[in-house]
Enzyme design. Sequence first.
Site, PDB file in Angstrom:
ATOM      1  N   TYR A 143      -9.791   0.203  -4.966  1.00 41.62           N
ATOM      2  CA  TYR A 143      -9.718   0.018  -3.517  1.00 41.62           C
ATOM      3  C   TYR A 143     -10.889   0.707  -2.816  1.00 41.62           C
ATOM      4  CZ  TYR A 143      -5.053  -2.024  -2.897  1.00 41.62           C
ATOM      5  OH  TYR A 143      -3.974  -2.863  -2.874  1.00 41.62           O
ATOM      6  N   LYS A 190      -3.816   0.471 -18.247  1.00 39.52           N
ATOM      7  CA  LYS A 190      -4.366  -0.595 -19.098  1.00 39.52           C
ATOM      8  C   LYS A 190      -5.377   0.090 -20.025  1.00 39.52           C
ATOM      9  CE  LYS A 190      -4.762  -4.994 -20.150  1.00 39.52           C
ATOM     10  NZ  LYS A 190      -3.661  -5.806 -20.727  1.00 39.52           N
ATOM     11  N   ASP A 222       0.634  -4.968 -17.994  1.00 39.42           N
ATOM     12  CA  ASP A 222       1.175  -6.326 -18.170  1.00 39.42           C
ATOM     13  C   ASP A 222       2.592  -6.255 -18.744  1.00 39.42           C
ATOM     14  OD1 ASP A 222      -0.051  -5.281 -20.437  1.00 39.42           O
ATOM     15  OD2 ASP A 222      -0.931  -7.179 -21.103  1.00 39.42           O
ATOM     16  N   ASP A 246       0.110  -1.164  -6.383  1.00 39.85           N
ATOM     17  CA  ASP A 246       0.280  -2.141  -5.312  1.00 39.85           C
ATOM     18  C   ASP A 246       1.050  -3.349  -5.844  1.00 39.85           C
ATOM     19  OD1 ASP A 246      -0.172  -3.390  -2.779  1.00 39.85           O
ATOM     20  OD2 ASP A 246      -1.732  -4.604  -3.735  1.00 39.85           O
ATOM     21  N   ASP A 250       5.377  -4.336  -5.244  1.00 36.63           N
ATOM     22  CA  ASP A 250       5.890  -5.565  -4.624  1.00 36.63           C
ATOM     23  C   ASP A 250       6.845  -6.264  -5.578  1.00 36.63           C
ATOM     24  OD1 ASP A 250       4.437  -5.239  -2.290  1.00 36.63           O
ATOM     25  OD2 ASP A 250       3.772  -7.333  -2.240  1.00 36.63           O
TER      26      ASP A 250
HETATM   27  C1  IPM Z   1       0.511  -1.937   0.673  1.00 34.63           C
HETATM   28  C2  IPM Z   1      -0.298  -3.091   1.216  1.00 34.63           C
HETATM   29  C3  IPM Z   1      -1.710  -2.597   1.465  1.00 34.63           C
HETATM   30  C4  IPM Z   1      -2.308  -2.213   0.122  1.00 34.63           C
HETATM   31  C5  IPM Z   1      -2.614  -3.590   2.215  1.00 34.63           C
HETATM   32  C6  IPM Z   1      -2.012  -3.997   3.545  1.00 34.63           C
HETATM   33  C7  IPM Z   1      -4.007  -3.081   2.381  1.00 34.63           C
HETATM   34  O1  IPM Z   1      -0.260  -4.184   0.368  1.00 34.63           O
HETATM   35  O2  IPM Z   1       0.657  -0.924   1.368  1.00 34.63           O
HETATM   36  O3  IPM Z   1       0.997  -2.054  -0.460  1.00 34.63           O
HETATM   37  O4  IPM Z   1      -2.807  -3.076  -0.606  1.00 34.63           O
HETATM   38  O5  IPM Z   1      -2.263  -1.029  -0.205  1.00 34.63           O
HETATM   39 MG    MG Z   2       1.000  -3.952  -1.260  1.00 35.19          MG
END
Ligand code: IPM
Ligand code: MG
Length: 372
Positions: A143, A190, A222, A246, A250
């Site tokens: 990032y 990884k 993975d 990240d 999710d």
């Molecule tokens: C999160 C989001 C952020 C990230 C974005 C909005 C930049 O997806 O907080 O997980 O990738 O960190």
């Molecule tokens: Mg995110």
Amino acid sequence: MSKKHIVVIEGDGIGPEVTAQAVRVLDAVSEQYGHEFEYEYCLMGACAIDQTGHPLPNATIEACLRSDAVLFGAIGDPKYDNDPKAKVRPEQGLLQLRKSLQLFANIRPVSAYESLHHLSPLKTERITGVDFVIYRELTGGIYFGEKTLDETGNIASDNCVYSRSEIERIAHLAFKHAQIRRKKVTLVDKANVLETSRLWRKVVQELAPQYPDITLDYLFVDNAAMQIILNPAQFDIILTENMFGDIISDEASVISGSLGLLPSASIGTGAALFEPIHGSYPQAKGLDIANPIGAILSAAMLLDHLEMNTEATAIRDAVQWTMENGKVTKDIDPIHHYSTSVVGDIICRHVTKQSIDKEGLRNLMNRVSTII
Ligand code: IPM
Ligand code: MG
């Protein structure tokens, strides 16, 4: 009695409406427990670009640095999403704020409420007993490494860099948290391919003897992605770098059945930031239908961070009560659902120990909407 200065960044989309409920719940806590919370509202995201030209005005950074904690809503606007040429993006504000406040650890608890098991895309037997916490490194890795795009516009790169100290500081937090939980840390990397991942393994392995009560194991990312679906109950603390975190956070969030339920904390060297993990959900903006629970539980994490654990527990108990008694938003129950603000009302009443039955509920019931 304690006085705290809290910066509130409502952000974009549904950010303002869910954050408003979290602030009301904090007010209910201050009333019930005799604290004083003083709020300072600041801009970040698309709304900040619209008003100031920048996704993160300096005034916001300065206010956050002076604060005891930051409560944040959501960021993002569709008008920036599909334009790869956009020079300023709302998300830059959040990334810059993470860096400015040195918020190096993003902490996302994942659990499944029993009353909501039917909402999860995973089978009930898989999600029973799921209770784990993801520690995602937040201020390093791909990032924040150097980014290039050559003059032809056809070759691009993103550099992934980690230093020993960046790994050590989050690993210590993860180990310490495991000590008060089920005493297991899983490092996700990884290491069969990436040099940075091999450094993570080496550094984490070297720290492990300081925590002899903790079992440390490793998964390639993975495989971890697969295990989170196949057998999520095996995890206690997952420790991982920025981008892997990240993605898997999710993925893990769907276990609970609704993205709207989950809070997160970003901890650093100074003020910490608390936000629901959901995005700005622009389609729901202003409709009073979004789930405020993620934001409200983020406020509970904020209180835990300020060492107000009884108060945080009172919020969690209230949330649990709304789930068990069907006082939920449309994402949870598409037929009999309550609005964002009524769910907020009910949680506030629970925290201040007002009766939620009979008269109180009858008034609220008049506001129940039903889809036919
Ligand atoms: C999160 C989001 C952020 C990230 C974005 C909005 C930049 O997806 O907080 O997980 O990738 O960190
Ligand atoms: Mg995110």
